[in-house]
Design a protein around this motif. Structure first.
Motif, PDB file in Angstrom:
ATOM      1  N   UNK A 186     -65.599 -55.900  43.767  1.00 20.16           N
ATOM      2  CA  UNK A 186     -64.935 -55.762  45.067  1.00 20.16           C
ATOM      3  C   UNK A 186     -63.834 -56.792  45.271  1.00 20.16           C
ATOM      4  N   UNK A 187     -63.708 -57.721  44.335  1.00 19.17           N
ATOM      5  CA  UNK A 187     -62.619 -58.690  44.400  1.00 19.17           C
ATOM      6  C   UNK A 187     -62.726 -59.657  45.559  1.00 19.17           C
ATOM      7  N   UNK A 188     -63.935 -59.805  46.089  1.00 13.65           N
ATOM      8  CA  UNK A 188     -64.121 -60.711  47.217  1.00 13.65           C
ATOM      9  C   UNK A 188     -64.082 -62.160  46.693  1.00 13.65           C
ATOM     10  N   UNK A 189     -63.639 -63.071  47.538  1.00  9.68           N
ATOM     11  CA  UNK A 189     -63.626 -64.471  47.105  1.00  9.68           C
ATOM     12  C   UNK A 189     -65.052 -65.001  47.085  1.00  9.68           C
ATOM     13  N   UNK A 190     -65.249 -66.064  46.319  1.00 13.02           N
ATOM     14  CA  UNK A 190     -66.586 -66.649  46.216  1.00 13.02           C
ATOM     15  C   UNK A 190     -67.034 -67.170  47.579  1.00 13.02           C
ATOM     16  N   UNK A 191     -66.119 -67.793  48.292  1.00 13.64           N
ATOM     17  CA  UNK A 191     -66.463 -68.340  49.615  1.00 13.64           C
ATOM     18  C   UNK A 191     -66.894 -67.225  50.566  1.00 13.64           C
ATOM     19  N   UNK A 192     -66.107 -66.136  50.582  1.00 16.80           N
ATOM     20  CA  UNK A 192     -66.428 -65.027  51.497  1.00 16.80           C
ATOM     21  C   UNK A 192     -67.775 -64.396  51.146  1.00 16.80           C
ATOM     22  N   UNK A 193     -68.025 -64.240  49.840  1.00 19.44           N
ATOM     23  CA  UNK A 193     -69.295 -63.640  49.417  1.00 19.44           C
ATOM     24  C   UNK A 193     -70.461 -64.531  49.831  1.00 19.44           C
ATOM     25  N   UNK A 194     -70.299 -65.837  49.623  1.00 19.30           N
ATOM     26  CA  UNK A 194     -71.378 -66.766  49.986  1.00 19.30           C
ATOM     27  C   UNK A 194     -71.664 -66.682  51.490  1.00 19.30           C
ATOM     28  N   UNK A 195     -70.600 -66.591  52.275  1.00 15.76           N
ATOM     29  CA  UNK A 195     -70.788 -66.495  53.732  1.00 15.76           C
ATOM     30  C   UNK A 195     -71.480 -65.187  54.092  1.00 15.76           C
ATOM     31  N   UNK A 196     -71.037 -64.104  53.460  1.00 18.94           N
ATOM     32  CA  UNK A 196     -71.595 -62.785  53.803  1.00 18.94           C
ATOM     33  C   UNK A 196     -73.084 -62.712  53.474  1.00 18.94           C
ATOM     34  N   UNK A 197     -73.466 -63.313  52.349  1.00 25.35           N
ATOM     35  CA  UNK A 197     -74.881 -63.301  51.962  1.00 25.35           C
ATOM     36  C   UNK A 197     -75.655 -64.464  52.581  1.00 25.35           C
ATOM     37  N   UNK A 198     -74.942 -65.299  53.327  1.00 22.93           N
ATOM     38  CA  UNK A 198     -75.577 -66.479  53.929  1.00 22.93           C
ATOM     39  C   UNK A 198     -76.249 -67.345  52.858  1.00 22.93           C
ATOM     40  N   UNK A 199     -75.483 -67.595  51.809  1.00 23.52           N
ATOM     41  CA  UNK A 199     -76.008 -68.385  50.697  1.00 23.52           C
ATOM     42  C   UNK A 199     -75.154 -69.635  50.512  1.00 23.52           C
ATOM     43  N   UNK A 200     -75.757 -70.743  50.075  1.00 25.14           N
ATOM     44  CA  UNK A 200     -74.937 -71.873  49.671  1.00 25.14           C
ATOM     45  C   UNK A 200     -74.066 -71.475  48.477  1.00 25.14           C
ATOM     46  N   UNK A 201     -72.889 -72.077  48.394  1.00 22.67           N
ATOM     47  CA  UNK A 201     -71.946 -71.721  47.329  1.00 22.67           C
ATOM     48  C   UNK A 201     -72.578 -71.890  45.948  1.00 22.67           C
ATOM     49  N   UNK A 202     -73.321 -72.983  45.781  1.00 20.99           N
ATOM     50  CA  UNK A 202     -73.949 -73.266  44.489  1.00 20.99           C
ATOM     51  C   UNK A 202     -74.946 -72.180  44.096  1.00 20.99           C
ATOM     52  N   UNK A 203     -75.662 -71.679  45.078  1.00 22.71           N
ATOM     53  CA  UNK A 203     -76.649 -70.627  44.799  1.00 22.71           C
ATOM     54  C   UNK A 203     -75.954 -69.352  44.342  1.00 22.71           C
ATOM     55  N   UNK A 204     -74.843 -69.038  45.002  1.00 20.54           N
ATOM     56  CA  UNK A 204     -74.103 -67.833  44.607  1.00 20.54           C
ATOM     57  C   UNK A 204     -73.593 -67.970  43.172  1.00 20.54           C
ATOM     58  N   UNK A 205     -73.039 -69.147  42.867  1.00 18.76           N
ATOM     59  CA  UNK A 205     -72.530 -69.359  41.504  1.00 18.76           C
ATOM     60  C   UNK A 205     -73.666 -69.235  40.496  1.00 18.76           C
ATOM     61  N   UNK A 206     -74.825 -69.772  40.864  1.00 17.87           N
ATOM     62  CA  UNK A 206     -75.978 -69.677  39.963  1.00 17.87           C
ATOM     63  C   UNK A 206     -76.371 -68.221  39.759  1.00 17.87           C
ATOM     64  N   UNK A 207     -76.369 -67.441  40.836  1.00 19.81           N
ATOM     65  CA  UNK A 207     -76.738 -66.022  40.713  1.00 19.81           C
ATOM     66  C   UNK A 207     -75.765 -65.282  39.787  1.00 19.81           C
ATOM     67  N   UNK A 208     -74.490 -65.613  39.950  1.00 21.75           N
ATOM     68  CA  UNK A 208     -73.490 -64.946  39.104  1.00 21.75           C
ATOM     69  C   UNK A 208     -73.699 -65.341  37.645  1.00 21.75           C
ATOM     70  N   UNK A 209     -73.962 -66.623  37.439  1.00 21.39           N
ATOM     71  CA  UNK A 209     -74.163 -67.085  36.055  1.00 21.39           C
ATOM     72  C   UNK A 209     -75.404 -66.428  35.450  1.00 21.39           C
ATOM     73  N   UNK A 210     -76.480 -66.406  36.221  1.00 20.32           N
ATOM     74  CA  UNK A 210     -77.691 -65.766  35.704  1.00 20.32           C
ATOM     75  C   UNK A 210     -77.455 -64.269  35.490  1.00 20.32           C
ATOM     76  N   UNK A 211     -76.683 -63.661  36.370  1.00 15.52           N
ATOM     77  CA  UNK A 211     -76.373 -62.241  36.222  1.00 15.52           C
ATOM     78  C   UNK A 211     -75.647 -61.977  34.913  1.00 15.52           C
ATOM     79  N   UNK A 212     -74.672 -62.823  34.606  1.00 18.11           N
ATOM     80  CA  UNK A 212     -73.938 -62.660  33.347  1.00 18.11           C
ATOM     81  C   UNK A 212     -74.878 -62.887  32.171  1.00 18.11           C
ATOM     82  N   UNK A 213     -75.775 -63.870  32.313  1.00 20.01           N
ATOM     83  CA  UNK A 213     -76.761 -64.107  31.242  1.00 20.01           C
ATOM     84  C   UNK A 213     -77.640 -62.882  31.031  1.00 20.01           C
ATOM     85  N   UNK A 214     -78.060 -62.267  32.144  1.00 19.30           N
ATOM     86  CA  UNK A 214     -78.857 -61.033  32.048  1.00 19.30           C
ATOM     87  C   UNK A 214     -78.076 -59.967  31.279  1.00 19.30           C
TER      88      UNK A 214
END
Lengths: 179, 271
Positions: free
Chosen positions: A125-153
């Motif tokens: 969806x091309x959303x920025x990392x900041x906007x995604x973190x806000x939308x999911x109500x997640x800390x930025x670090x948690x979102x980055x971790x989810x993305x990293x784990x997702x790529x690992x998956x």
């Protein structure tokens, strides 16, 4: 990968249109998909598609053949183009598409659903990392971790070279798609 | 950033997606220059993301390619020295063409002075808040944890203490390795609301060829369960665990051959 940057980029620098055509054939579906998910407007997504590859044509001299990657380079152009179009329309783009923009949910054996959701927001969806973190109500670090784990998956469960799933994941996806 | 830090930062994945701001992009580019082995990481990430994106693409409009090729001669070519430009918000045009001459230095000096006073005030407030938070964390330690610390301190290997990062609903705990596994890093990422724990282990050179170890987990009642086998060929282990009792959670790494952990190699716990 069927296209080699060390061949296509020098050819684009020599203004060989066929080379850009090859790049387009390889990546246009990805670029268009991301633009359509970002802008949700078919006319503007098409405009963005042309602009993205025009940027590739005009900035080929800046591509570093030693370190750059074609996908990354085009993703940067794609996101930049989407943002430009968005700003040109003052952030109010009418939704106009007949395509179903719902992404296929992959089985949890392939990727955790939270990780896929994070990946889809930023990558597709091309959303920025900041906007995604806000939308999911997640800390930025948690979102980055989810993305990293997702790529690992994905790395473990997709077989990028053949473009197919391995074993159980393929069967599970097939069942989901059929249902 | 060292090699391990950049690998676990999540910045590489965002870099490949083209989703970093300039500052983070600079960090990644410097890391790539410093650690050439990152090229392989980036290639894997790129291939994985491409394969994922291609799972569900939308066909491009049929006439778009010919339209693109027809327009290329009008496209201006950018010089080689400049990197790919990042988009910026449209600049605001000056509303008036007649400049007003006002002496600017007194205004700038005044604003700077006000800014410094504000900054000093904010820093002092933040410092007080930080001290209060630390005191709160210290006071949170309950007797059970203190007892556990004492018990573990009697073991041969030094016990890892925790370097905690807290968030509203999430927390990431970096469990410090002990002497036996000095190059190992374990992160526990927990989502408190969802009651999910993700155990993420980097062991890099901690394991030698042919040396297998296993991770055991105690979620509070000392009934250890086997969590993951550490393979020397696999530098990264990811384990998703769902536990019902997040009250206490201990991770220990033991030789692969044993059936019950000795607690000699506790790499950390959370409380």
């Amino acid at each position: 990968m069927s296209i080699d940057a060390t061949e296509v980029i020098p050819a684009i620098r020599r203004k060989e249109k066929d080379a850009l055509g090859s790049l387009y054939d390889e990546y246009s579906d990805i670029v268009y998909t991301i633009l359509l998910h970002s802008l949700k407007n078919e006319n503007l997504a098409k405009e963005g598609l042309l602009k993205t590859f025009q940027k590739a044509w005009s900035t080929a001299l800046q591509y570093d053949l030693k370190t750059d990657d074609l996908f990354t380079w085009l993703m940067t152009h794609t996101r930049a183009t989407a943002k430009e179009i968005y700003l040109q329309h003052d952030g109010t783009i009418p939704q106009d598409t007949s395509h179903d923009l719902t992404r296929v949910k992959l089985p949890s054996s392939t990727i955790d659903s939270n990780f896929q959701e994070a990946l889809d927001s930023v990558l597709i969806s091309g959303e920025s990392v900041d906007d995604t973190a806000k939308r999911f109500n997640l800390p930025l670090g948690t979102l980055k971790t989810r993305i990293r784990f997702g790529v690992n998956n994905l790395r473990k469960n997709l077989n990028p070279e053949s473009g197919s799933f391995s074993g159980i994941s393929a069967i599970a996806l097939l069942i989901i798609c059929l249902s | 950033m060292n090699l391990q830090e950049i690998r676990v930062s999540g910045l590489l994945e965002l870099y490949v997606m083209g989703a970093l701001d300039k500052a983070d992009e600079k960090i990644v580019k410097e890391s790539i220059a410093e650690h050439p082995q990152l090229a392989q990481d980036l290639a894997f990430i790129s291939e994985s993301l491409q394969a994922y994106t291609r799972l569900s693409t939308i066909a491009v409009p049929p006439q778009a390619k010919s339209q693109l090729l027809d327009t290329l001669e009008e496209v201006q070519i950018a010089p080689a020295t400049k990197r790919t430009p990042r988009p910026s918000a449209p600049s605001k045009k000056a509303k008036s063409n007649a400049p007003i001459n006002i002496p600017i230095w007194p205004i700038i000096s005044g604003l700077l002075l006000l800014g410094l006073i504000g900054l000093w005030y904010l820093m002092s407030q933040r410092s007080n808040a930080g001290i209060a938070e630390q005191q709160s964390i210290i006071s949170e330690k309950d007797e059970r944890i203190t007892a556990l610390e004492k018990e573990l301190a009697s073991k041969e290997a030094p016990i890892a203490m925790l370097n905690r990062l807290t968030g509203e609903d999430n927390r990431i705990m970096k469990l410090r390795p002990n002497r036996a596994f000095s190059e190992m890093e374990v992160y526990l990422h927990s989502n408190i609301k969802a009651d999910e724990y993700f155990l993420h282990i980097h062991h890099l050179k901690a394991l030698e060829e042919g040396q297998y170890y296993a991770i055991w987990i105690d979620n509070g009642d000392r009934t250890f369960s086997f969590a993951e086998r550490l393979n020397p060929d696999q530098v990264e282990t990811f384990k998703q665990i769902t536990i019902s009792d997040s009250d206490r959670y201990l991770v220990t790494i033991e030789e692969d051959t044993i059936s019950k952990p000795t607690l000699r190699n506790v790499i950390g716990y959370i409380e």
